[in-house]
Design a protein around this motif. Sequence first.
Motif, PDB file in Angstrom:
ATOM      1  N   GLU A   1       7.704  -0.025 -10.320  1.00  0.00           N
ATOM      2  CA  GLU A   1       8.059   1.226 -10.981  1.00  0.00           C
ATOM      3  C   GLU A   1       8.816   2.178 -10.064  1.00  0.00           C
ATOM      4  O   GLU A   1       9.138   3.292 -10.438  1.00  0.00           O
ATOM      5  CB  GLU A   1       6.792   1.901 -11.500  1.00  0.00           C
ATOM      6  N   SER A   2       9.042   1.744  -8.842  1.00  0.00           N
ATOM      7  CA  SER A   2       9.730   2.613  -7.891  1.00  0.00           C
ATOM      8  C   SER A   2      10.998   1.952  -7.379  1.00  0.00           C
ATOM      9  O   SER A   2      11.377   2.095  -6.222  1.00  0.00           O
ATOM     10  CB  SER A   2       8.797   2.956  -6.725  1.00  0.00           C
TER      11      SER A   2
ATOM     12  N   ARG B   1       5.360  11.781   2.583  1.00  0.00           N
ATOM     13  CA  ARG B   1       4.456  10.713   3.035  1.00  0.00           C
ATOM     14  C   ARG B   1       4.945  10.108   4.323  1.00  0.00           C
ATOM     15  O   ARG B   1       6.137  10.137   4.604  1.00  0.00           O
ATOM     16  CB  ARG B   1       4.340   9.615   1.975  1.00  0.00           C
TER      17      ARG B   1
ATOM     18  N   GLY C   1       0.806  -1.220   0.000  1.00  0.00           N
ATOM     19  CA  GLY C   1       0.000   0.000   0.000  1.00  0.00           C
ATOM     20  C   GLY C   1       0.833   1.261   0.000  1.00  0.00           C
ATOM     21  O   GLY C   1       0.362   2.329   0.374  1.00  0.00           O
ATOM     22  N   PHE C   2       2.096   1.154  -0.419  1.00  0.00           N
ATOM     23  CA  PHE C   2       2.986   2.308  -0.363  1.00  0.00           C
ATOM     24  C   PHE C   2       3.195   2.908  -1.753  1.00  0.00           C
ATOM     25  O   PHE C   2       2.717   3.997  -2.052  1.00  0.00           O
ATOM     26  CB  PHE C   2       4.301   1.892   0.305  1.00  0.00           C
ATOM     27  N   VAL C   3       3.904   2.201  -2.593  1.00  0.00           N
ATOM     28  CA  VAL C   3       4.064   2.637  -3.986  1.00  0.00           C
ATOM     29  C   VAL C   3       4.061   1.394  -4.871  1.00  0.00           C
ATOM     30  O   VAL C   3       4.209   0.274  -4.382  1.00  0.00           O
ATOM     31  CB  VAL C   3       5.411   3.372  -4.232  1.00  0.00           C
ATOM     32  N   TYR C   4       3.901   1.605  -6.167  1.00  0.00           N
ATOM     33  CA  TYR C   4       4.146   0.538  -7.130  1.00  0.00           C
ATOM     34  C   TYR C   4       5.605   0.150  -7.029  1.00  0.00           C
ATOM     35  O   TYR C   4       6.486   0.892  -7.471  1.00  0.00           O
ATOM     36  CB  TYR C   4       3.925   1.054  -8.552  1.00  0.00           C
TER      37      TYR C   4
ATOM     38  N   ASP D   1       2.672   7.345  -8.649  1.00  0.00           N
ATOM     39  CA  ASP D   1       3.354   6.161  -8.137  1.00  0.00           C
ATOM     40  C   ASP D   1       2.426   5.321  -7.254  1.00  0.00           C
ATOM     41  O   ASP D   1       2.816   4.286  -6.738  1.00  0.00           O
ATOM     42  CB  ASP D   1       4.640   6.538  -7.379  1.00  0.00           C
ATOM     43  N   VAL D   2       1.220   5.813  -7.057  1.00  0.00           N
ATOM     44  CA  VAL D   2       0.204   5.038  -6.352  1.00  0.00           C
ATOM     45  C   VAL D   2      -0.922   4.773  -7.338  1.00  0.00           C
ATOM     46  O   VAL D   2      -1.479   5.715  -7.901  1.00  0.00           O
ATOM     47  CB  VAL D   2      -0.339   5.823  -5.135  1.00  0.00           C
ATOM     48  N   GLY D   3      -1.209   3.500  -7.570  1.00  0.00           N
ATOM     49  CA  GLY D   3      -2.264   3.168  -8.527  1.00  0.00           C
ATOM     50  C   GLY D   3      -3.255   2.222  -7.898  1.00  0.00           C
ATOM     51  O   GLY D   3      -3.302   2.065  -6.678  1.00  0.00           O
ATOM     52  N   ASN D   4      -4.028   1.555  -8.743  1.00  0.00           N
ATOM     53  CA  ASN D   4      -5.120   0.751  -8.211  1.00  0.00           C
ATOM     54  C   ASN D   4      -4.674  -0.406  -7.331  1.00  0.00           C
ATOM     55  O   ASN D   4      -5.352  -0.752  -6.378  1.00  0.00           O
ATOM     56  CB  ASN D   4      -5.982   0.239  -9.362  1.00  0.00           C
ATOM     57  N   ILE D   5      -3.533  -0.999  -7.651  1.00  0.00           N
ATOM     58  CA  ILE D   5      -3.087  -2.141  -6.837  1.00  0.00           C
ATOM     59  C   ILE D   5      -2.693  -1.657  -5.450  1.00  0.00           C
ATOM     60  O   ILE D   5      -3.054  -2.254  -4.436  1.00  0.00           O
ATOM     61  CB  ILE D   5      -1.888  -2.844  -7.510  1.00  0.00           C
ATOM     62  N   VAL D   6      -1.979  -0.533  -5.414  1.00  0.00           N
ATOM     63  CA  VAL D   6      -1.594   0.032  -4.123  1.00  0.00           C
ATOM     64  C   VAL D   6      -2.843   0.424  -3.326  1.00  0.00           C
ATOM     65  O   VAL D   6      -2.934   0.170  -2.124  1.00  0.00           O
ATOM     66  CB  VAL D   6      -0.663   1.249  -4.327  1.00  0.00           C
TER      67      VAL D   6
END
Lengths: 556, 556
Positions: free
Chosen positions: A497-498, A545, A491-494, B450-455
């Motif tokens: 991609e990060s 954050r 639940g932090f970042v992808y 950097d936050v999307g649906n999965i996050v």
Amino acid sequence: MKTDKKESKSVKIIPLGGLDKIGMNITAIEYEDTIVVVDCGIAFPEGDMLGIDKVIPDVSYLVKNKEKVKGFVITHGHEDHIGALPYILPQLNVPVYATRLTMGLIEHKLKEANLIRKTRRKVVKQGGYVVLGDMRVEFIKTNHSIAGASALAIYTPAGVILHTGDFKVDYTPLFGEPIDLQRLSIIGKKGVLAVLSDSTNALRPGFTPSETKVAKTFDTLFAEHKKRRIIVATFASNVDRVQQLINTAHKYGRKVILQGRSMETVIEIATDLGYVKIPDKTLISVNDMNRYPDEQLVFITTGSQGEEMAALSRMADGTHRKVRIKPNDTIILSSNPIPGNEKAVSRIINELTEKGATVIFQDTHVSGHACQEELKLIYSLLKPRYAIPVHGEYRHRAAAAGLARELGIPDERVMLIQSGDVLELSEEEGKVTGKVTAREVFVDGLGIGDVGNIVIRDRQNLSENGIIVVTLSLEKGTNNLLAGPDIISRGFVYVRESGELMQELRAVAMEAVKRCEKKNYREWGKIKGEIRDALDEFLWKKIKRKPVIIPIIMEV
Amino acid sequence: MKTDKKESKSVKIIPLGGLDKIGMNITAIEYEDTIVVVDCGIAFPEGDMLGIDKVIPDVSYLVKNKEKVKGFVITHGHEDHIGALPYILPQLNVPVYATRLTMGLIEHKLKEANLIRKTRRKVVKQGGYVVLGDMRVEFIKTNHSIAGASALAIYTPAGVILHTGDFKVDYTPLFGEPIDLQRLSIIGKKGVLAVLSDSTNALRPGFTPSETKVAKTFDTLFAEHKKRRIIVATFASNVDRVQQLINTAHKYGRKVILQGRSMETVIEIATDLGYVKIPDKTLISVNDMNRYPDEQLVFITTGSQGEEMAALSRMADGTHRKVRIKPNDTIILSSNPIPGNEKAVSRIINELTEKGATVIFQDTHVSGHACQEELKLIYSLLKPRYAIPVHGEYRHRAAAAGLARELGIPDERVMLIQSGDVLELSEEEGKVTGKVTAREVFVDGLGIGDVGNIVIRDRQNLSENGIIVVTLSLEKGTNNLLAGPDIISRGFVYVRESGELMQELRAVAMEAVKRCEKKNYREWGKIKGEIRDALDEFLWKKIKRKPVIIPIIMEV
């Protein structure tokens, strides 16, 4: 002149819930060795009570005074008045008194909770009463958005407490009798110590319209939409409205299909008890719907509040097993959104509209609660010494208090109390003389009370920023790094991609570990603190954050 | 007979946002080598977008066609029309065109984002126009809940596209001119290819009342509450309303204190640009409030939507640094709750009422959007070939489409399109001929995308049930357990009071590890899976919960 005896008598009114917001209604009336408890409801969780399913009252005051508690007297069968019984009765095995439909709904709950055999129950007729210790409780017919609703006149040696329950004044109810205004008048004439009155609509001027108005709208809509399939969403517990829908369907030659678990359950109970009468061959199973053309069908369904798992939501988002929404559908929402549900209801209307259906939600509902003129009427019939507005947020109760004052009840006898207050009333004086526990207990899954404010705060933090777990292994007894630090997040970042950010985090954690080595920290608490602070600061600077950071040290 | 040339010309309308819900308005108008973009707004996050601060559009289509994009033309200065500019301009450095106040608000944003020097800007007068590639864009005076709002007439070789922006018809605005109906009529008479019209209030019959109505209410309230301190909460951007409040305060001999960062900023900008005129010595600092009696003060504050950090919230919950609510306060909420904010606004009203203040929220606000009769008027003046309802949820746009049809626009020329649709229009035909990316990009802190649906889904899981981390150390190259399994949780249960459960969890994890040893699992994925499944099953059976479970294996 008053006698000494009369002067000395006082009764306690102790709300254990229901006064901080709408829901979780439960009020103890106590006179010497007798406690009678009015209602035992749940509250639905607020938006910030993450993961909580229900909120129930803390009844430790009642448990502590077990031997005094003579029973629960229940005003009506809504969740916020009966829903906590399955959770409370195991702590407090006392009898339950209610009118027939209310008891039917309670029994359904008790069966599910496997409590039916252990619980003493007595159905009371409206106009009848029960004697409980030093008190007598009379059930008086009222009107509300569920059949069988009662006001309770609680006769105590210190005077009569009149609890209105949830009510409205409907002079022309669809079925059964109007509220028993004559009986209320007679009780009022004899003298009422205090009225506890429903404040839900106390900010609304005028009179709540009769249920008959909705019936007329249904008739018009059925006449206008003769060629279309009709789907009506309403509250399952509003059995009179469901009955009216069934009658209207029958009049227009339509078959009725009930959809949604609570709709099917409640209507079955109500039918068994004679509250709902379904004409022969009117009710059909959803499996038989294809045997009839659209214009001969009416669905009566749950989900009028946009509840995600309810039948209407599933129809709207296309996941209902049997029913597909079509451009030839007319969908009637027969309820207003309860505060907090506005967005969910809008979502459903949008989804249904996108599928081409016609959605109607105007003039298709009336409230079940008394507006200002009705409250004035009831106060004028009862002429109580004390007015105690209940069942409402503070602003609603404050508005009801204003009405009581307008009607001449002096300020010091209009009581805006809080849950947990021990309000002691006698003819001479009314004041809060103590305070008992009146907490909200959270139900999450099968767990009762194992989730509290700290856990909820953790969930809020997790929900906003996610979590980072840093793991490392240290050699036993030393602070030599054997493995790690490794970093896992949710639940932090992808993460994919990060990659760069995750690398940086690992480096920051490694530096922190090295600083600990230099400072020769041995205490794990200190090492964890160093890591947490370093990551925390880095992330706030870098991306503003604050995820939850958990360093874990394994000793090998 | 039409010429061949005319027949071949078509223009593309490509909304990149704003059509799935209210917010994030941005629409590209494309003709051959010219793209003009109308507005560039944010959306506020939905309740289930946990931790997200803002939602901005994906402009990759524009970036891909960079050389064609001639500029942003902005209808008005609300966040859902200008808020994404600081995020988008770094990707797409093109000029911005707007009226004076709108530009003032944009420039404030650009300064904060350090983009002011890099961005070409041009203020356009209402009645004036700019030429952008093959198009000419005329700014036309409208009325809305912010000054400087414009409709845009975009003259393209394929015809005129009229974008109403957000508007209402106010024949008697408090300040400035009414909407320029004559100009719209003339443009309509010459021929309009398509109207993109505000649909927000398309479900509401009648006419939106004039802002003058609110001014009258203010005057009455100030006259009635002469002996009391007055606090008014409203939208900072509604500068006309703030001006009116200042005038009313002045009339009644009161000093004005502005509270809340956006209130102070916006009114400063508006004053600098001449939109707000404050009589001498009327505005005072909050630090000087004690120099005046209560009845000579008016606070104008942010927070009318119950926003947690706004000045009114802080006053209501007692955390405001300077202002304490008193029973002698009259608090006027001059706004309606935006859908989704109802509960927050109720909370504030309750808190203020509990502090004894009088809270007034009736007749103190009018909408800034056109109702049905106004929409009919605009369509009747413009008589467009195509009607394209925008700015609204589907149900609003569907209602607006219904009005367009009622006015005689044939069904096939009333367009209910979606974000990302490429709508190609010529005199002869209008149809969706393609689809471009039109995603929502989440802004969380400084992170963009950097936050999307999965996050978000992870955050939802975390928020409902919390997390359990299971750690164990294995000997390198083997599956010999060196340490653990240990269990740490957050947002799951009160650990201190659930010691037994945590013990059981450890035992379940240990059994799973032993099973892995027996089965001789080497792959960590398999071992982790075994542990996760075992805990998952155990917890669902035992307490019907599904926390996120993360097994972590350290190899030493």
